[in-house]
Design a protein around this motif. Structure first.
Motif, PDB file in Angstrom:
ATOM      1  N   ASN A 137      45.600  28.384  35.252  1.00  0.00           N
ATOM      2  CA  ASN A 137      46.627  28.073  34.744  1.00  0.00           C
ATOM      3  C   ASN A 137      47.142  26.693  34.451  1.00  0.00           C
ATOM      4  O   ASN A 137      46.456  25.820  35.066  1.00  0.00           O
ATOM      5  N   HIS A 186      40.894  31.952  38.164  1.00  0.00           N
ATOM      6  CA  HIS A 186      40.958  33.064  37.030  1.00  0.00           C
ATOM      7  C   HIS A 186      39.602  32.229  35.981  1.00  0.00           C
ATOM      8  O   HIS A 186      40.221  31.134  35.670  1.00  0.00           O
ATOM      9  N   HIS A 220      50.849  36.400  45.057  1.00  0.00           N
ATOM     10  CA  HIS A 220      51.515  35.258  44.991  1.00  0.00           C
ATOM     11  C   HIS A 220      52.760  35.655  46.109  1.00  0.00           C
ATOM     12  O   HIS A 220      52.794  36.556  46.759  1.00  0.00           O
ATOM     13  N   VAL A 264      41.011  36.918  40.637  1.00  0.00           N
ATOM     14  CA  VAL A 264      41.869  38.223  40.972  1.00  0.00           C
ATOM     15  C   VAL A 264      42.533  38.603  39.691  1.00  0.00           C
ATOM     16  O   VAL A 264      43.453  39.478  39.497  1.00  0.00           O
ATOM     17  N   ASP A 289      45.702  29.764  42.082  1.00  0.00           N
ATOM     18  CA  ASP A 289      45.976  30.253  40.796  1.00  0.00           C
ATOM     19  C   ASP A 289      45.444  29.588  39.636  1.00  0.00           C
ATOM     20  O   ASP A 289      45.917  29.373  38.796  1.00  0.00           O
ATOM     21  N   HIS A 305      42.566  32.691  44.723  1.00  0.00           N
ATOM     22  CA  HIS A 305      43.397  33.495  43.719  1.00  0.00           C
ATOM     23  C   HIS A 305      42.752  32.293  42.371  1.00  0.00           C
ATOM     24  O   HIS A 305      43.226  31.013  42.494  1.00  0.00           O
TER      25      HIS A 305
HETATM   26 ZN   LIG Z   1      46.666  34.384  38.643  1.00  0.00          ZN
END
Ligand SMILES: [Zn+2]
Length: 485
Positions: free
Chosen positions: A390, A94, A274, A144, A387, A92
């Motif tokens: 972020n 970005h 998540h 993702v 993730d 995961h």
């Molecule tokens: Zn994400």
């Protein structure tokens, strides 16, 4: 003084120098890694004093010294006392987010860092994150959700280069969230990050668009709907699942509350991107996960990192970052350090607000960790996932605290190794190429100076990274070297 070295330069040096004299045998094309404990990721016992034979970009033999005799004349790299695992997979990430407060459409301080400039800057050099991944031992990532270029720009997605991590990318997210929300403003017109989900016609159009750009998954961003509108939107989530299935694309769903996560599973979710964080999971949820063979991506640390970034802006404190291997580049460090850019946000959170935010996150973390353990004990497929992109969840570097948070939830280190390698490759649909160390697969692996089975924190002790048969010392992959005092 700081020094910045790129993998491109390192690879050039490597090719010129013939890997410090240990390039492959010119006749057989073989090179050997010897002496290490080899954890091949298949779940079988490790090979003490193991051998990894590499030919070109592939593994020729992995096993004990008896299994894999090293032909005379084969150059060897002696790794006695070290540990080898498959390259790590972050399921995961970005590419179109920076890892700081400037990197999202609802960014703060856009007067200092205009968002359209930031996204252009990201698009100009996707290799930046590839360098951060390889520096951290990550040889494959699942993006993702992001702008169109994250699936169309070959600088981001070309997986057949030794200076790149493998990538699978979902592209723009389908969401019911209001287009007038602050999230939606400031994007480049031809680079949408979000696609509408107000009707079945929207969904059909979205999926045709995703197919036209070559997206490799359908990601739905499903936030808890307004109760008055839930029936309509729930039906649209089910329709998105059917449409993704008809298009032959896996359905990835952001749904962090139990009700919505169950609905996502009924819609056929291939991966929940998540944890469930609002309440303990129940047997019905576990049964749905097992019945669908769905991947569960916990992303435990991202929420706390967001909190700390916002608190840093309010308190005007420069965040201390966790960068165990020097993989956060100088430009990003400069932005994180320039907390004065956020002076308009100074003092916006009271001491009580800050304490409350931290307490709320700790409570959510407790729920997420208990849920992760329940999901693990039920036999669900779990993938390590950060993730990253972020705020303060830094590309590459975030994988270590994430794995450690999984361990703190009660998962055994050996299971986390498998979740961080083979399971990620499975989720990407690329397990035939990497994820375990077996003859015929790509030579993507990492070397550690301490045993990750004893404590997953030992994954920080990274000494080498091999991608497609190129063995590099971690020190040559570093993007940042601390100034000498
Ligand atoms: Zn994400």
């Amino acid at each position: 003084m700081t020094s910045v070295r790129t993998l491109g330069a390192a690879l050039t040096g490597l090719i010129l120098a013939g890997c410090g004299g240990s390039g492959p045998d010119p006749e057989t094309g073989l090179m050997a890694l010897t002496g290490a404990t080899v954890i091949d990721g298949t779940g079988g016992p490790a090979f003490e004093d193991g051998v990894v034979l590499v030919r070109g970009d592939e593994l020729a033999c992995v096993g004990s010294a008896a299994d894999c005799p090293v032909p005379d004349g084969t150059p060897r790299t002696d790794l006695t006392g070290h540990f080898i695992t498959p390259g790590l997979v972050d399921a995961h990430v970005h590419f179109d987010q920076t890892g700081w407060l400037d990197g999202r459409p609802e960014a703060l301080a856009t007067d200092v860092y205009p968002y359209d400039e930031t996204i252009q800057y990201l698009w100009d050099d996707p290799g930046r994150w590839h360098r951060a991944f390889l520096c951290s031992g990550i040889t494959a990532v699942y993006d993702v959700g992001g702008a169109v270029w994250t699936v169309t720009d070959e600088q981001a997605t070309d997986t057949d280069r030794p200076d790149r991590a493998h990538v699978r990318a979902a592209g723009p997210l389908i969401t019911h969230v209001d287009y007038n929300a602050p999230f939606m403003v400031g994007m480049l017109a031809d680079q949408p990050v979000f696609l509408p989900m107000q009707s079945e016609a929207d969904i059909a159009e979205d999926i045709a668009f995703l197919q036209s750009i070559g997206a490799q998954a359908v990601k739905v961003w499903y936030l808890r709907p307004d109760p008055d509108d839930a029936e309509r939107l729930d039906a649209l989530l089910m329709a998105a699942g059917e449409a993704a299935d008809a298009a032959g694309l896996p359905l990835l769903v952001h749904a962090t509350d139990l009700r919505e996560a169950k609905l996502a599973l009924r819609a056929g979710a291939f991966m929940l991107v998540h944890s469930v964080g609002d309440q303990p999971v129940d047997q019905e949820f576990l049964d749905l996960l097992i019945a669908n063979d769905t991947f569960y991506a916990p992303t435990l640390i991202v929420g706390g990192n967001w909190n700390e970034a916002v608190i840093a802006a309010s308190e005007q404190n420069v965040s201390v970052i966790d960068d165990p291997n020097g993989c956060v580049d100088a430009a990003l460090r400069d932005r994180i350090s320039n907390i004065a850019a956020y002076e308009d946000f100074a003092g916006q959170l009271s001491a009580e607000d800050i304490a409350q935010r931290r307490a709320d996150y700790m409570e959510e973390m407790d729920i997420m960790q208990a849920n992760l353990l329940a999901v693990y004990e039920a036999g669900v497929r779990i993938v390590t996932s950060t993730d990253s992109g972020n705020p303060l969840t830094l590309h590459g570097a975030a994988i270590n605290p994430e794995m450690e948070a999984m361990q703190a939830a009660g998962l055994p280190a050996s299971a986390i190794i498998e979740m961080s390698t083979r399971a990620g490759a499975d989720a990407m649909g690329m397990a035939d190429r990497f994820g375990t160390l077996e003859a015929g697969k790509l030579a993507d692996l990492i070397v550690l100076s301490s045993d990750p089975r004893a404590d997953i924190a030992n994954m920080r002790d990274l000494t080498h990274v091999m991608r497609a048969g190129f063995l590099l010392e971690q020190s040559d992959l570093q993007l940042y070297t601390a100034p000498v005092e």
